[in-house]
Design an enzyme around this catalytic site. Structure first.
Site, PDB file in Angstrom:
ATOM      1  N   GLY A 100       0.845  -1.204   0.000  1.00  0.00           N
ATOM      2  CA  GLY A 100       0.000   0.000   0.000  1.00  0.00           C
ATOM      3  C   GLY A 100       0.868   1.236   0.000  1.00  0.00           C
ATOM      4  N   LYS A 134       2.999  24.578  -0.511  1.00  0.00           N
ATOM      5  CA  LYS A 134       4.440  24.733  -0.681  1.00  0.00           C
ATOM      6  C   LYS A 134       4.730  25.474  -1.981  1.00  0.00           C
ATOM      7  CE  LYS A 134       8.505  21.975  -1.886  1.00  0.00           C
ATOM      8  NZ  LYS A 134       9.013  20.613  -2.151  1.00  0.00           N
TER       9      LYS A 134
END
Length: 504
Positions: free
Chosen positions: A14, A82
């Protein structure tokens, strides 16, 4: 075609790699009709590394393509925005001041007749400002604490380009929930055996369960549980050029009154560099270092000293990094992605970007009725090119240093010898600005000539130019940038105010 049975795609592992790829391919392949049965087998016993918490700006488009709600994504991952990376201490101090520069995501402003980079050089602007301050809007925004968005900015759009700071573990959970809701099968199990038939994987075994597939994706991290079964001696190490092979990561609480910054900070330390990534409520920090020169205990002590004694540490993790990439990412019916495919040290936050690139290539290469060796060769050639280009760009950050306070930094300039093209081009760039044509035809996917200029000139690798411009022309050009910066400031919100707005 309407009666064609869906192909089975089994993803082992995962984390960000497994769930980003599953969510993307499921939306691409199965939005109109079921072309692939996608299953993710995720071990409850094996945790994810979960410290890759910053992205480049192109990840926005990947997430948008999956139909995800951006504000929900930010809320569910403690995310912040960001606008770039602020570098500190990568060269010797000048005039008693710590060396600093900013690498934003945005393109430079255009000049009149001569490009703005050349104009900045010939006008001697380095005496009064950093290169990023002269040619970008983002430098003004971060100085004022503003992010890229205004009060009514649409999803995935801002006044300047931006990426994210996100909790990697929470991102994997968020994507898992979205993927399962969209029809991806999720199995919690630990793989105990990988059955190989010829050049292909026939099945993976988890206890008494057997999973067959037309294709298998290896998202098992550095272990490469599937891909290594098909091809041994399949790794191209980058350690000669990028010697940082370990990291220590610390999560700390944000201090009272401390607000998340809309940029990543990368500060050079004695044997590598430290990242600081602000989420809502906490900061992810870490020290990427050369384990052949520094012990893990010494690295942790140096990082803790850098963060300061008042830091409220929530978690500390030590990591071994396998820097390099596969010679063949796709072997038989198995494709390795994420850390199983390769790893570039996180200086420019490219981890999720490389997953994005691999998923995009799968979206085209797996459409064939029966992919051939030519398809695999194409995929492998492109993926190798992506990693080689990124390796080159990261080396650029190190090889221009003039620091000589440790063996690590004294050795850093020689790393360019491992990248002959870059070594030759640095000499060319002593006599002209870096331009589009210098990198045209490369595998560059997110870092263009403009990005190279921010690093080159942030590290003071200036070309020697002999060209005259009138003072009026110079002042008009840079006054235009200042005016655009003021407009950007007026159109955007303080970063913290935007984050508070998300949670109302």
């Amino acid at each position: 075609m309407d009666t064609q049975k869906p192909k089975s795609l089994v993803i082992v592992g995962g984390g960000s790699a497994g769930w980003m790829t599953a969510a993307y391919l499921n939306r691409l392949f199965n939005r109109e009709r079921q072309n692939f049965d996608i299953t993710v087998i995720e071990s409850p016993d094996i945790g994810i590394i979960g410290v890759g918490e910053a992205t480049v700006h192109s990840v926005r488009f990947f997430l948008a393509a999956m139909g995800l709600d951006e504000e929900e994504l930010l809320r569910e991952t403690n995310g912040t925005l960001k606008t770039g990376i602020f570098f500190r201490n990568w060269m010797k101090p000048r005039g008693g001041k710590t060396h600093e520069y900013f690498h934003p995501f945005e393109q430079q402003r255009l000049g009149r007749g001569i490009d703005i980079s050349s104009a900045w050089m010939v006008a001697g602007r380095d005496a009064v400002e950093r290169y990023d301050e002269g040619v970008s809007l983002s430098a003004t925004l971060i100085r004022a604490g503003h992010g890229p968005k205004g009060p009514n900015s649409p999803a995935y759009q801002g006044v300047v380009p931006y990426g994210y700071h996100i909790d990697a573990t929470m991102l994997a959970r968020f994507l898992r929930r979205k993927a399962v809701e969209a029809g991806v099968k999720h199995v919690e199990a630990t793989i105990t055996d990988v059955q190989v038939k010829g050049d292909n994987i026939a099945a993976v075994i988890a206890g008494k369960q057997r999973f067959e597939g037309a294709f298998f994706l290896d998202c098992t991290g550095f272990r490469g549980l599937l891909i290594d079964k098909l091809k041994a001696d399949n790794w191209n190490s980058f350690t000669d050029a990028l010697p940082c092979n370990k990291a220590v990561a610390i999560q700390r609480e944000l201090a009272a009154g401390e607000t998340p910054k809309p940029y990543t900070t990368a500060t050079a330390l004695s044997n590598g560099w430290a990242w600081q990534i602000d989420l809502t409520g906490r900061q992810g920090s870490g020290y990427v270092y050369d384990g052949n020169r520094l012990s893990s205990d010494a690295a942790e002590a140096e990082l803790r000293d850098f963060l300061g004694p008042q830091s409220q540490v929530l978690k500390c993790t030590h990591l071994n990094m396998k820097v390099g990439c596969r010679e063949e990412f796709w072997v038989g019916n198995c494709i390795a992605t994420g850390l199983a495919g390769g790893f570039i040290e996180p200086l420019e936050s490219t981890g999720l970007h490389l997953i994005n690139l691999a998923a995009g290539l799968m979206g085209t290469h797996l459409l064939a009725d029966s992919p051939t060796r030519a398809s695999r060769d194409s995929f492998n050639r492109l993926m190798r090119g992506f990693y080689q280009d990124l390796k080159q760009f990261i080396v650029l950050h190190y090889c221009l240093t003039d620091r000589d306070d440790s063996d690590f930094w004294r050795a850093a300039p020689a790393t360019v010898k491992e990248v002959p093209w870059l070594e030759a081009q640095l000499e060319v760039w002593r006599h002209k600005v870096c331009e589009f044509h210098d990198l045209a035809g490369s595998f560059s996917t997110t870092f263009s000539d403009e990005n190279y200029r921010y690093i080159l000139y942030g590290m003071q690798h200036y070309p020697k130019l002999n060209f005259c411009m009138s003072d009026v022309a110079v002042e008009g050009l840079f006054a235009g940038v200042r005016n655009m910066s003021k407009q950007a400031l007026a159109a955007t919100m303080p970063h913290d105010a935007y984050l508070q707005k998300l949670r109302v």
